[in-house]
Design an enzyme around this catalytic site. Structure first.
Site, PDB file in Angstrom:
ATOM      1  N   TYR A 229      -2.506  -1.374  10.624  1.00  0.00           N
ATOM      2  CA  TYR A 229      -2.454  -1.735   9.208  1.00  0.00           C
ATOM      3  C   TYR A 229      -1.129  -1.301   8.580  1.00  0.00           C
ATOM      4  O   TYR A 229      -0.465  -2.092   7.894  1.00  0.00           O
ATOM      5  CB  TYR A 229      -3.625  -1.088   8.482  1.00  0.00           C
TER       6      TYR A 229
ATOM      7  N   SER B 214       0.867  -1.179   0.000  1.00  0.00           N
ATOM      8  CA  SER B 214       0.000   0.000   0.000  1.00  0.00           C
ATOM      9  C   SER B 214       0.899   1.222   0.000  1.00  0.00           C
ATOM     10  O   SER B 214       2.083   1.144   0.358  1.00  0.00           O
ATOM     11  CB  SER B 214      -0.876  -0.008   1.260  1.00  0.00           C
TER      12      SER B 214
END
Length: 267
Positions: free
Chosen positions: A147, A134
């Site tokens: 995360y 990401s």
């Protein structure tokens, strides 16, 4: 020339499904795996796609599933680690069990599939592993510590492995998407002390998600990375490139001020 075979995790929707569809259209054999394999739709009803049940948190299950994937099409040329879980919010209120669970999927999951796949990829002498992280694997954002830390860790694992596995003919690639409009969501953990700011962040992320591009651009980046025989490690997608570049170029104080002013507003 025989068709190449790719194993894709988290293929029941979103980025995983888009990637599986693209590889299949491009003439690859595709092993589309998912924990809830029954959620893989009719798009997979074709001879060069094999549905496979695999829970990336189950060590023995991963070993068996990867062996089954390689056996089905007679080998394995590529592994795409896409399966992921979301967890965000007030860090002091996040339980150790939840933190371990998100690491189990996002970090140890790819680690399991990589270890299981290496012998099959090594046999090809030209295998490739594509790990989907990401933009937040490169830069941390407020309230995203659980995360983001899994993605930072997967970036480090991948970079280190890229040297190690090159000696046996296996390339390692990272795809770092920006926002993607899919059904993926975070489990948000709340705390009264932080809720006004957290509510504002959740609102802005929800609005941003409606404007985000779909998963097809990420799928194209994954396909490009899998077929790139150069030593390049990182590939951006869905608008992450300019922000990652900005993060590298700006003085840290200016960058952090920009992030704080953008994300730390109350509702």
């Amino acid at each position: 020339m025989s068709m190449k075979t790719v194993l894709i995790t988290g293929a029941s929707g979103g980025v995983g499904e888009a990637t599986a569809r693209l590889f299949a259209r491009k003439g690859w054999n595709v092993v589309a795996s998912a924990r809830a394999v029954e959620r893989i739709g009719g798009w997979a009803d074709r001879p060069n796609i094999f549905r496979l049940a695999m829970d990336v948190t189950d060590e023995a299950g991963v070993q068996a599933a990867v062996s089954s994937a390689a056996a089905h099409f007679g080998g394995l040329d590529a592994l795409v680690n896409n399966a992921g879980a979301g967890l965000a919010g007030a860090f002091e209120s996040i339980s150790e069990a939840d933190l371990k669970a998100v690491f189990d999927v996002n970090l140890f999951g790819p680690a399991r599939t990589i270890r299981a796949a290496i012998p099959h990829l090594r046999a090809r002498k030209s295998g490739v592993i594509v790990n989907v992280t990401s933009i937040t694997g490169r830069l941390g954002l407020p309230f995203m510590a659980p995360y983001d830390s899994t993605k930072f860790a997967l970036e480090g694992l991948s970079e280190s492995l890229s040297y190690e596995l090159s000696a046996v003919g296996i390339r390692v690639k990272l795809v770092e998407p920006g926002g993607v409009r899919t059904q993926f969501s975070h489990k948000w953990v709340r705390n009264a002390l932080y809720n006004p700011t957290l509510d504002g962040l959740i609102d802005r992320m929800a609005v941003g998600m409606t404007k985000a591009k779909g998963p097809e651009g990420v799928a194209r980046a994954i396909f490009r990375a899998a077929n790139d025989r150069s030593a390049r490690l990182r590939y951006t997608a869905n608008g992450s490139g300019p922000l990652i570049l900005l993060n590298r170029l700006l003085p840290p104080s200016i960058w952090r001020g920009m992030v704080a002013s953008s994300f730390l507003k109350t509702r």
